[in-house]
Scaffold this active site. Structure first.
Site, short mmCIF file in Angstrom:
data_model
loop_
_atom_site.label_atom_id
_atom_site.label_comp_id
_atom_site.label_asym_id
_atom_site.label_seq_id
_atom_site.Cartn_x
_atom_site.Cartn_y
_atom_site.Cartn_z
N SER A 166 36.45 30.19 46.76
CA SER A 166 36.57 29.12 45.76
C SER A 166 35.34 28.22 45.78
O SER A 166 34.23 28.67 45.51
CB SER A 166 37.86 28.34 45.99
OG SER A 166 38.10 27.43 44.94
N ASP A 190 36.85 34.49 44.17
CA ASP A 190 37.25 33.65 43.05
C ASP A 190 36.50 32.31 43.09
O ASP A 190 37.11 31.25 43.31
CB ASP A 190 38.75 33.41 43.00
CG ASP A 190 39.24 33.18 41.57
OD1 ASP A 190 38.68 33.80 40.65
OD2 ASP A 190 40.15 32.37 41.36
N HIS A 260 44.68 32.45 42.22
CA HIS A 260 43.40 32.04 42.81
C HIS A 260 43.21 32.68 44.19
O HIS A 260 42.12 33.17 44.51
CB HIS A 260 43.37 30.52 42.90
CG HIS A 260 42.03 29.93 43.18
ND1 HIS A 260 40.86 30.39 42.61
CD2 HIS A 260 41.66 28.89 43.99
CE1 HIS A 260 39.84 29.66 43.03
NE2 HIS A 260 40.30 28.76 43.88
#
Length: 456
Positions: A166, A190, A260
């Site tokens: 992330s 992601d 996610h």
């Protein structure tokens, strides 16, 4: 107590202290490294950046050795002749240790003969997301300074692999930018979208940040970035709405985070399992599902990219292309991998309306289905079916002809055509298997036919 005899009492305590010090010199020093865990923060004291670098080794994968100073590194089990993998977590809303980190570290240590270092910046990533974003530059500088210490010990830039989750993916990108793109590899799991979709190349992960940059996209419609940021960008199940994740907001936190975090669990699964998470270049996910992209010749010259530690994702072409979108489907749970096959149905005669055919593969008590549509005035319809069983374990195919329930006057005339299938990538016609005789399908009546496909 030594009532009234303070001098005697002091002498006794002094003697005991001296004896304890003297006796301790006879005890051999412990060889066990001191273990350090991730920090815990909260909303009140979690915004100020405080970084820990924790080294994990195969001999004790559950013990993080704090390695911050040069002496820490030299006295640790760090091996400069091996590759080094840095894991950088992302935003931690509640200030807790990432729930996936221990499993990730163990999987990396089993899959690779390498130093594994977890970057703990729980302090600095807690509280408001935007305050964590503000700490990215400072964190990137701290990581860069740490890497410079490793380079002084003989570590090569090309042997460093950063895995960022992330927001951590963009941290890794900035570190790579500081090293002028000479680090070996960056994997973005992601990469975060908010504040980064329109950011400059210097501020976010991009293909210039390492010799090979890859990104796995699983939540492009929410927390993940929707644009390609690497040499190869995997858009898993189209990059959004992962199978098995909640589809409605009443699921709470799981609804927000499941898609996610699927990128993390996919990568762990790729480390732990041998079945390939192979992807195929295509203009869009819709085009991929329609069967428009069947091989990896353009731009990879037949070497289809795979998620995992294989060098450069299995891509062998030089120079590396940039920002290539590749697509794959998965199952809803580990090990996630599927086999992709092209399915085709060719009508004997054209029809004046769309024709919908449901194709189901049957094998070893596992079924997989897909619907293909033949447009009106066309003879051929095709699509991609994802199935868990290898091709040689698909025993039968079930075909069913559907008509639209929205049409008032329904044409229930049977259709006749031929069915063929081939495993992806389709590099030659030798892999194609067809049902020998034409198939006659009546509306909503299933027809079973045997299939004999070779393992690939």
């Amino acid at each position: 107590m030594c009532p009234g005899l303070w001098g005697t009492c002091f002498w006794l305590w002094g003697s005991l202290l001296w004896l304890s010090i003297g006796r301790s010199g006879n005890v051999p020093p412990t060889t066990q490294p001191k273990c350090t865990d991730f920090q815990s923060a909260n909303l009140l004291r979690g915004t100020n950046l405080k970084v820990q670098f924790l080294l994990f080794t195969p001999s004790d994968p559950g013990c993080g050795q704090l390695v911050e100073e040069d002496s820490d590194i030299r006295n640790s089990e760090f091996n400069a002749s091996l590759g080094t993998k840095l894991i950088i977590h992302g935003f931690r809303a509640l200030g807790t240790k990432p729930s996936w980190i221990n499993k990730f570290i163990r999987a990396l240590l089993r899959a690779a003969d390498a130093n594994v270092i977890a970057v703990d910046w729980v302090y600095g990533s807690t509280g408001m997301y935007f305050s964590a974003v503000e700490n990215v530059v400072k964190l990137s500088l701290e990581i860069s300074r740490f890497l410079s210490k490793l380079l002084e010990l003989g570590v090569s830039e090309s042997s460093i692999h950063i895995i960022g989750v992330s927001l951590g993916a963009h941290v890794g990108g900035m570190v790579g930018h500081f090293y002028k793109g000479q680090l070996g590899r960056i994997t973005g799991l992601d990469p975060a979208g908010p504040e980064y979709t329109r950011a400059s190349l210097e501020e976010r992960l991009d293909s210039g940040d390492a010799l090979f940059v890859e990104a796995i996209h699983t939540d492009t419609d929410n927390l993940g970035i929707r644009i390609p940021v690497g040499h190869v960008d995997y858009f898993v199940n189209g990059g959004q709405d992962q199978p098995g994740c909640p589809a409605f907001i009443h699921a709470g936190y799981s609804y927000l985070i499941c898609d996610h975090m699927r990128a993390v669990h996919l990568y762990i699964s790729a480390l732990e399992n041998t079945c390939p998470l192979m992807a195929f270049p295509c203009a869009s996910y819709k085009a991929f599902l329609a069967g428009d992209c069947l091989d990896c010749f353009n731009p990879f010259l037949l070497s289809c990219p795979r998620i995992g530690l294989v060098e450069r994702g299995g891509v062998k072409i030089e120079p590396l292309p940039k920002e290539v979108r590749v697509y794959l489907q998965t199952t809803s749970s580990a090990p996630y991998c599927v086999h992709h096959s092209l399915v085709e149905f060719n009508l004997k005669e054209k029809r004046k309306k769309d024709t919908s055919i449901e194709v189901t593969f049957l094998g070893n008590n596992v079924t997989s289905s897909v619907k293909i549509t033949i447009p009106k005035d066309h003879l051929e319809g095709r699509g991609i079916i994802a199935h868990q069983n290898p091709h040689c374990q698909i025993n039968q195919v079930k075909l069913k002809f559907h008509i639209s329930s929205r049409v008032w006057r329904k044409d229930r005339t049977p259709i006749v055509g031929t069915f063929c299938t081939a495993p992806l990538p389709v590099n030659d016609s030798k892999k194609t298997v067809c049902i020998p005789e034409p198939v006659r399908l009546q509306v909503s009546m299933a027809v079973l036919r045997d299939l004999k496909m070779a393992c690939v």
